[in-house]
Design a protein around this motif. Sequence first.
Motif, PDB file in Angstrom:
ATOM      1  N   TRP A 164       2.756   0.364  -7.649  1.00  0.00           N
ATOM      2  CA  TRP A 164       1.639   0.310  -6.705  1.00  0.00           C
ATOM      3  C   TRP A 164       1.180  -1.138  -6.577  1.00  0.00           C
ATOM      4  O   TRP A 164       0.729  -1.743  -7.545  1.00  0.00           O
ATOM      5  CB  TRP A 164       0.503   1.205  -7.196  1.00  0.00           C
ATOM      6  CG  TRP A 164       0.963   2.620  -7.391  1.00  0.00           C
ATOM      7  CD1 TRP A 164       1.636   3.113  -8.472  1.00  0.00           C
ATOM      8  CD2 TRP A 164       0.843   3.696  -6.463  1.00  0.00           C
ATOM      9  NE1 TRP A 164       1.922   4.441  -8.281  1.00  0.00           N
ATOM     10  CE2 TRP A 164       1.450   4.834  -7.055  1.00  0.00           C
ATOM     11  CE3 TRP A 164       0.263   3.826  -5.197  1.00  0.00           C
ATOM     12  CZ2 TRP A 164       1.490   6.063  -6.413  1.00  0.00           C
ATOM     13  CZ3 TRP A 164       0.305   5.046  -4.564  1.00  0.00           C
ATOM     14  CH2 TRP A 164       0.913   6.156  -5.162  1.00  0.00           C
ATOM     15  N   VAL A 165       1.292  -1.670  -5.374  1.00  0.00           N
ATOM     16  CA  VAL A 165       1.015  -3.088  -5.137  1.00  0.00           C
ATOM     17  C   VAL A 165      -0.348  -3.258  -4.490  1.00  0.00           C
ATOM     18  O   VAL A 165      -0.645  -2.641  -3.459  1.00  0.00           O
ATOM     19  CB  VAL A 165       2.101  -3.710  -4.238  1.00  0.00           C
ATOM     20  CG1 VAL A 165       1.708  -5.132  -3.829  1.00  0.00           C
ATOM     21  CG2 VAL A 165       3.446  -3.705  -4.952  1.00  0.00           C
ATOM     22  N   ASP A 166      -1.191  -4.093  -5.094  1.00  0.00           N
ATOM     23  CA  ASP A 166      -2.490  -4.444  -4.507  1.00  0.00           C
ATOM     24  C   ASP A 166      -2.987  -5.718  -5.174  1.00  0.00           C
ATOM     25  O   ASP A 166      -3.772  -5.684  -6.112  1.00  0.00           O
ATOM     26  CB  ASP A 166      -3.490  -3.298  -4.682  1.00  0.00           C
ATOM     27  CG  ASP A 166      -4.767  -3.513  -3.878  1.00  0.00           C
ATOM     28  OD1 ASP A 166      -4.810  -4.456  -3.060  1.00  0.00           O
ATOM     29  OD2 ASP A 166      -5.719  -2.732  -4.044  1.00  0.00           O
ATOM     30  N   THR A 167      -2.523  -6.860  -4.687  1.00  0.00           N
ATOM     31  CA  THR A 167      -2.890  -8.143  -5.283  1.00  0.00           C
ATOM     32  C   THR A 167      -2.866  -9.247  -4.239  1.00  0.00           C
ATOM     33  O   THR A 167      -1.981  -9.264  -3.374  1.00  0.00           O
ATOM     34  CB  THR A 167      -1.936  -8.508  -6.439  1.00  0.00           C
ATOM     35  OG1 THR A 167      -2.326  -9.771  -6.994  1.00  0.00           O
ATOM     36  CG2 THR A 167      -0.497  -8.623  -5.957  1.00  0.00           C
ATOM     37  N   PRO A 168      -3.821 -10.184  -4.299  1.00  0.00           N
ATOM     38  CA  PRO A 168      -3.737 -11.352  -3.421  1.00  0.00           C
ATOM     39  C   PRO A 168      -2.651 -12.329  -3.873  1.00  0.00           C
ATOM     40  O   PRO A 168      -2.277 -13.232  -3.134  1.00  0.00           O
ATOM     41  CB  PRO A 168      -5.134 -11.975  -3.532  1.00  0.00           C
ATOM     42  CG  PRO A 168      -5.644 -11.526  -4.860  1.00  0.00           C
ATOM     43  CD  PRO A 168      -5.068 -10.157  -5.081  1.00  0.00           C
ATOM     44  N   GLY A 169      -2.156 -12.146  -5.085  1.00  0.00           N
ATOM     45  CA  GLY A 169      -1.112 -13.011  -5.638  1.00  0.00           C
ATOM     46  C   GLY A 169      -1.248 -13.102  -7.148  1.00  0.00           C
ATOM     47  O   GLY A 169      -2.267 -12.702  -7.722  1.00  0.00           O
TER      48      GLY A 169
END
Length: 331
Positions: A158-163
Amino acid sequence: MDMKYALDFEKPLRGLIKQLDALHQLSEENHIDVSNEISAIEAKIEQTKRSIYSNLSSWQRVQLARHPLRPYSLDYVNSIFEGFREMHGDRQFRDDKSILGGTAFLDGKAVMIIAQQKGRNTKENILRNFGMPNPEGYRKALRLMKLAEKFGLPIITWVDTPGAYPGVGSEERHVAEAIAVNIREMSQMEVPIVTVVVGEGGSGGALGIAVGDRVLILENAYYSVISPESCSAILWKDRSQASKAASALRLGDQALLKRLGVVDDVIEEPMGGAQNSPEEAANSVGKAVRSHLAELVKLTKDQLLEKRYARYRTLGELNDGKVIDINEAAS
């Protein structure tokens, strides 16, 4: 819709919803029949919603991807799966709270969950480092993925990151190397991998857990080589040009991502974003994950690796060498 957290482009709805609330209050307190007026306002609200959300700009989609009430990875995990049991630590440095991992059950079958997680308030955001993983987060993720491979468990990320976190300590502990190793190792995993981009999918920070056989993205999420603020700082030496950078990067253009093969499926969100109906959004995500996973588990290990290799070898399109004017692209 909670107008307390209304975004700038949603402000036209605020006045209409206030009028609707006032009419309901008037009807209840004075026992007056204002059903016709209420119906008219409700119709106007629906018309305004369709007008706003069917013409979103790239920057507006980025704002929706960052909405403070938007469901985060753990919200989807708790809604879709059963018996999630978190595992901690990379066995080298520490436990990075911005990446969660552990086993869970999907329709009675065990899977491995790897999820980037943001916080809802200041305390949680400090704990989660605003969803920006350190290298130990990626090493924890890899440890758990190898555990999943050992026991033949499908992996759902599950991807949820500004970096990834760009701090000095992160660089000292070799964050770029940790991401690179994850990319290499995920490309060779002998179990199915499904990746879901639920909010922000920023740069290598996202890619470090996103080398999947199937990559899914929510309608108002974005998946990009760089965040709009960082892009703005590089190109225009000014982070305030983020909206211009978002347009140039075509963030939120899911049709383009699908055409280029970057994502395999776009998951429709409730009107106005997943935050307006988290349960409906979770049902849509769960249905998509089940559908793609059911196809992948039928493949042999050799077929799985062959298809994954082909997917990433044919990703995107080659440019003919023409120089693109960034100002034209943003216009």
